[in-house]
Motif scaffolding. Structure first.
Motif, short mmCIF file in Angstrom:
data_model
loop_
_atom_site.label_atom_id
_atom_site.label_comp_id
_atom_site.label_asym_id
_atom_site.label_seq_id
_atom_site.Cartn_x
_atom_site.Cartn_y
_atom_site.Cartn_z
N SER A 223 0.82 -1.21 0.00
CA SER A 223 0.00 0.00 0.00
C SER A 223 0.85 1.25 0.00
O SER A 223 0.41 2.32 -0.40
CB SER A 223 -0.92 -0.01 1.22
N SER A 224 2.10 1.15 0.46
CA SER A 224 2.98 2.31 0.50
C SER A 224 3.56 2.63 -0.87
O SER A 224 4.23 3.65 -1.05
CB SER A 224 4.14 2.05 1.48
N GLY A 225 3.29 1.78 -1.86
CA GLY A 225 3.80 2.01 -3.20
C GLY A 225 5.15 1.42 -3.45
O GLY A 225 5.73 1.62 -4.53
N VAL A 226 5.70 0.69 -2.48
CA VAL A 226 7.03 0.08 -2.66
C VAL A 226 6.89 -1.20 -3.47
O VAL A 226 6.00 -2.03 -3.22
CB VAL A 226 7.67 -0.22 -1.30
N LEU A 227 7.75 -1.35 -4.45
CA LEU A 227 7.77 -2.56 -5.27
C LEU A 227 8.76 -3.54 -4.67
O LEU A 227 9.95 -3.24 -4.55
CB LEU A 227 8.19 -2.20 -6.70
N ASN A 228 8.29 -4.72 -4.28
CA ASN A 228 9.14 -5.73 -3.67
C ASN A 228 9.66 -6.68 -4.75
O ASN A 228 8.87 -7.33 -5.44
CB ASN A 228 8.36 -6.53 -2.62
N VAL A 229 10.97 -6.72 -4.89
CA VAL A 229 11.58 -7.50 -5.97
C VAL A 229 12.54 -8.53 -5.40
O VAL A 229 13.44 -8.20 -4.61
CB VAL A 229 12.33 -6.60 -6.97
N ALA A 230 12.35 -9.78 -5.78
CA ALA A 230 13.26 -10.86 -5.41
C ALA A 230 14.32 -11.00 -6.50
O ALA A 230 14.00 -11.23 -7.67
CB ALA A 230 12.49 -12.17 -5.26
N PHE A 231 15.58 -10.83 -6.12
CA PHE A 231 16.70 -11.05 -7.03
C PHE A 231 17.30 -12.42 -6.70
O PHE A 231 17.79 -12.63 -5.59
CB PHE A 231 17.75 -9.96 -6.88
N LEU B 198 11.60 -2.53 -13.94
CA LEU B 198 10.86 -3.40 -13.02
C LEU B 198 9.43 -2.92 -12.84
O LEU B 198 8.48 -3.72 -12.77
CB LEU B 198 11.58 -3.46 -11.68
N ARG B 199 9.24 -1.61 -12.77
CA ARG B 199 7.88 -1.07 -12.64
C ARG B 199 7.08 -1.34 -13.91
O ARG B 199 5.88 -1.63 -13.84
CB ARG B 199 7.93 0.42 -12.33
N ASP B 200 7.71 -1.22 -15.06
CA ASP B 200 7.01 -1.51 -16.31
C ASP B 200 6.56 -2.97 -16.34
O ASP B 200 5.42 -3.27 -16.73
CB ASP B 200 7.94 -1.23 -17.49
N VAL B 201 7.46 -3.87 -15.92
CA VAL B 201 7.13 -5.30 -15.91
C VAL B 201 5.97 -5.58 -14.96
O VAL B 201 5.09 -6.39 -15.24
CB VAL B 201 8.36 -6.13 -15.54
N ALA B 202 5.99 -4.90 -13.80
CA ALA B 202 4.95 -5.10 -12.79
C ALA B 202 3.65 -4.37 -13.15
O ALA B 202 2.64 -4.52 -12.46
CB ALA B 202 5.45 -4.63 -11.43
N GLY B 203 3.67 -3.56 -14.21
CA GLY B 203 2.49 -2.79 -14.57
C GLY B 203 2.22 -1.66 -13.62
O GLY B 203 1.07 -1.28 -13.40
N ARG B 204 3.28 -1.08 -13.04
CA ARG B 204 3.13 0.02 -12.07
C ARG B 204 3.62 1.32 -12.67
O ARG B 204 4.20 2.10 -12.04
CB ARG B 204 3.88 -0.29 -10.79
#
Length: 366
Positions: free
Chosen positions: A3-11, A360-366
């Protein structure tokens, strides 16, 4: 996405040890947080990765060590995007289909090996079957050079390939003021014109050509830095002993590369395969004149005669170029200054992080 707008990414990496792709994680991931991306690294328990894990944790990055690839899908269930870096081609088939979408494959592979006729075509065929084909199952493939992006489109027909330029920290990798340089050279016992030859020992890195170049430049010192636990490392050391070269030293794996760059006089990289070399960029940022090969990925970074020297990987030509730099320090200095300027303009880690975060945001649709 929280909800905070942070994108969580697993590398996720299957790396057995540290090389350029793992250094890339250390350089880029801490900077993603300022772009609203929270990275979490998943790596195996191989002991050569311990130092990397400690440095990532010290930079505030969450690190999870897994026991086997089969545990990774469950470990990364809460991520918004899964970004995969692969060493072992079998990882693609074993891991990608089990991960939840969206998935990004980050490709640091050299892609094209400039070996004698025939061997490069064989490598391309093997790469297409073992890596390029399973890469198609990811939602996006990203590589680290414009050349690599075009090559993957052209050679492998991959439809969704993006590129992000590699970047290096120009504060960490910088020229040394005179007093610091003098102290570093004293501590490292650099007494003559010193050529640094960094990189893991592998056939494509072509360290044997560097050893033979040292034979043709007895007035210069050659210092090799990189993992020695390979057949190429053993061969290089054996060749130096057989030729009784007193101007060659092998330091092994080092974590003090910035200091080595600042203390050296030139960098030699007789490579036969690169995508976008962090070693080259680090040396350029450090103000070192770089002597490397005119393969496409290196020519993307270096303008011959302006920001470095592009020399065919023949020992006598490499030695000739290095002897010329030693004989003309003003030319060496001009090359180093132009190289640093190029990195400052186009290859900062902040710029890389911004590109990665947007992708990453593009991939996530954000």
């Amino acid at each position: 996405m929280t909800s905070s707008g942070v994108l969580n990414v697993a590398f996720i990496t299957d790396a057995p040890r540290v090389a350029g792709s793992e250094v890339w994680l250390l350089d880029v991931l801490p900077r993603l947080r300022s772009h609203g991306v929270s990275p979490h690294v998943y790596m195996g328990r191989a002991s050569p990765l311990d130092g990397l894990a400690q440095r990532l944790s010290g930079a505030g990055i969450l690190v999870t060590r897994y026991d086997g690839l089969g545990t990774v899908p469950a470990l990364t269930r809460g991520a918004d995007v899964r970004a995969v870096q692969v060493w072992n081609p079998a990882t693609y088939a074993a891991l990608l289909p089990t991960l939840a979408a969206p998935r990004v494959v980050i490709v640091h592979d050299q892609l094209e090996y400039h070996y004698p006729a025939g061997l490069n075509h064989l490598y391309r065929a093997v790469y297409r079957r073992t890596k390029a084909t399973p890469q198609r199952t990811a939602e996006r493939v990203v590589t680290v050079s414009a050349w690599g992006q075009a090559f993957m489109h052209r050679a492998f027909g991959l439809p969704r390939v993006d590129s992000v330029r590699n970047g290096v920290d120009t504060e960490r990798f910088r020229p040394a003021p005179p007093a610091e340089r003098t102290a570093l050279r004293r501590d490292l016992e650099f007494t003559r014109f010193t050529v640094l030859v960094p990189g893991r020992f592998a056939p494509e890195k072509n360290q044997l050509a560097a050893v033979l170049a040292a034979r043709r430049a007895p007035g210069l010192d050659f210092v090799f830095a990189g993992d020695m636990d390979s057949g190429v490392g053993t061969l290089a050391q054996g060749l130096a002993r057989t030729l009784k070269l007193g101007n060659v030293r092998f330091l092994g794996r080092r974590w003090d590369m910035p200091e080595l760059y600042r203390a050296a006089d030139a960098l030699l990289q007789p490579t036969l395969a690169e995508n976008q070399s962090l070693v080259t960029l680090e040396a350029m940022a450090s103000g070192l004149p770089v002597v490397t090969t005119p393969i496409p990925a290196q020519a993307e970074l270096i303008e011959d005669g302006v920001s470095g020297l592009l020399v065919p990987p023949q020992p006598h030509l490499l030695a000739q170029a290095l002897r010329a730099l030693a004989a003309h320090p003003e030319k060496a200095q001009a090359l180093g200054l132009a190289a640093r300027d190029h990195v400052e303009q186009r290859h900062t880690p902040g710029g890389t992080a911004a590109q990665v975060a947007q992708l990453l945001r593009d991939v996530a649709g954000r």
